[in-house]
Design an enzyme around this catalytic site. Structure first.
Site, PDB file in Angstrom:
ATOM      1  N   HIS A   1       0.834  -1.209   0.000  1.00 24.06           N
ATOM      2  CA  HIS A   1       0.000   0.000   0.000  1.00 24.06           C
ATOM      3  C   HIS A   1       0.864   1.253   0.000  1.00 24.06           C
ATOM      4  O   HIS A   1       0.696   2.151  -0.831  1.00 24.06           O
ATOM      5  CB  HIS A   1      -0.917  -0.030   1.223  1.00 24.06           C
ATOM      6  CG  HIS A   1      -1.849   1.130   1.325  1.00 24.06           C
ATOM      7  ND1 HIS A   1      -3.219   1.007   1.173  1.00 24.06           N
ATOM      8  CD2 HIS A   1      -1.618   2.452   1.563  1.00 24.06           C
ATOM      9  CE1 HIS A   1      -3.769   2.197   1.311  1.00 24.06           C
ATOM     10  NE2 HIS A   1      -2.822   3.095   1.563  1.00 24.06           N
ATOM     11  N   GLU A   2       1.809   1.296   0.934  1.00 24.94           N
ATOM     12  CA  GLU A   2       2.612   2.511   1.078  1.00 24.94           C
ATOM     13  C   GLU A   2       3.577   2.721  -0.084  1.00 24.94           C
ATOM     14  O   GLU A   2       3.897   3.860  -0.440  1.00 24.94           O
ATOM     15  CB  GLU A   2       3.380   2.482   2.410  1.00 24.94           C
ATOM     16  CG  GLU A   2       2.525   2.233   3.647  1.00 24.94           C
ATOM     17  CD  GLU A   2       1.296   3.123   3.749  1.00 24.94           C
ATOM     18  OE1 GLU A   2       1.293   4.228   3.175  1.00 24.94           O
ATOM     19  OE2 GLU A   2       0.320   2.698   4.410  1.00 24.94           O
TER      20      GLU A   2
ATOM     21  N   HIS B   1       2.001   4.672  -2.752  1.00 22.36           N
ATOM     22  CA  HIS B   1       2.120   6.104  -2.452  1.00 22.36           C
ATOM     23  C   HIS B   1       3.505   6.618  -2.844  1.00 22.36           C
ATOM     24  O   HIS B   1       3.641   7.707  -3.417  1.00 22.36           O
ATOM     25  CB  HIS B   1       1.889   6.369  -0.963  1.00 22.36           C
ATOM     26  CG  HIS B   1       0.483   6.157  -0.510  1.00 22.36           C
ATOM     27  ND1 HIS B   1      -0.611   6.560  -1.245  1.00 22.36           N
ATOM     28  CD2 HIS B   1      -0.013   5.608   0.628  1.00 22.36           C
ATOM     29  CE1 HIS B   1      -1.718   6.250  -0.586  1.00 22.36           C
ATOM     30  NE2 HIS B   1      -1.377   5.679   0.555  1.00 22.36           N
TER      31      HIS B   1
END
Length: 243
Positions: free
Chosen positions: A136-137, A140
């Site tokens: 997920h990160e 980003h």
């Protein structure tokens, strides 16, 4: 013996998935979103959590998706190394909450630098949790590397949260079953997996102080454009097809 009907079959699958999670060192407790683990009054709990987190980060670092995303970052000129993943106890330095957070700006008081990933040693309770959080990160991080995301710009943040929720696998069928979510429509007309993506993107954006009052509007505004953006993947990974 007759096979389970569709409802009993789903419930059996949910119980099996939950039992698998409960083999980890702590007990999984269902919550409205994601989940949290029951702690203990043991004064060594923080040390135990830190030790587990650091060990699981080492395991998760070898995850194929994590390594793919790290390599894609390098192709954009962004070097992301194992040392850029930090086990921490809270997320005061990021705009996110939950199992992990991308550090959008230097935060010296927390010992975190822009571009690093913070992993919650309290909320991540297995290598699978850490791998999912890193995926997920790192989406980003990829968005930040290719377009210099401004976390105070709610459209920027919303787009990256939509992409991270969809491409990380957190809205896969098994994850939704673990959350106790019904596999039925919510009336929005979206596929069930995309309902999860939108719900979780709105939740993440709502934790951004700059966007807390307009989180749903921000997500709705960029939805059509961002939900179909699979970069750096050519297409959706097999484990996120449900979304």
């Amino acid at each position: 013996m007759a096979e389970d009907g569709p409802v009993l079959g789903v419930e059996r699958w949910r119980r099996l998935l939950k039992a698998d999670r409960e083999r980890s060192p702590a007990v999984w407790n269902q919550s409205a979103e994601g989940g949290e683990y029951a702690g203990t009054a043991d004064p060594w709990e923080d040390k135990r959590q830190r030790s587990n987190c650091e060990r699981w980060v080492k395991d998760a670092w070898e995850n194929g998706h994590v390594q793919f995303l790290v390599q894609e970052l390098q192709m954009l000129g962004k070097v992301f190394e194992f040392e850029n993943v930090k086990c921490v106890g809270g997320f005061g330095a990021t705009t996110l909450s939950g199992r992990g957070g991308y550090v959008w700006r230097d935060t010296p008081e927390a010992g975190l630098k822009h571009g690093e990933v913070a992993v919650s040693q309290k909320d991540c309770q297995s290598p699978q949790d850490v791998a999912s959080s890193l995926r997920h990160e790192l989406i980003h991080a990829f968005d930040d590397a290719r377009a210099s995301v401004d976390a105070a710009n709610c459209s920027h943040h919303a787009c990256s949260e939509i992409r991270a929720a969809r491409l990380s696998g957190e809205c896969a069928l098994g994850e939704e079953l673990l959350r106790g979510k019904p596999l039925t429509g919510d009336g929005s007309g979206l596929p069930v997996g995309q309902q999860c993506v939108k719900r979780r993107a709105i939740l993440s954006v709502s934790h951004n102080p700059a966007c807390s009052r307009i989180a749903q509007h921000a997500v709705d505004t960029v939805w059509d454009r961002c939900v179909v953006d699979t970069a750096p993947y050519m297409k959706y990974p097999l484990d996120v097809i449900f979304a």
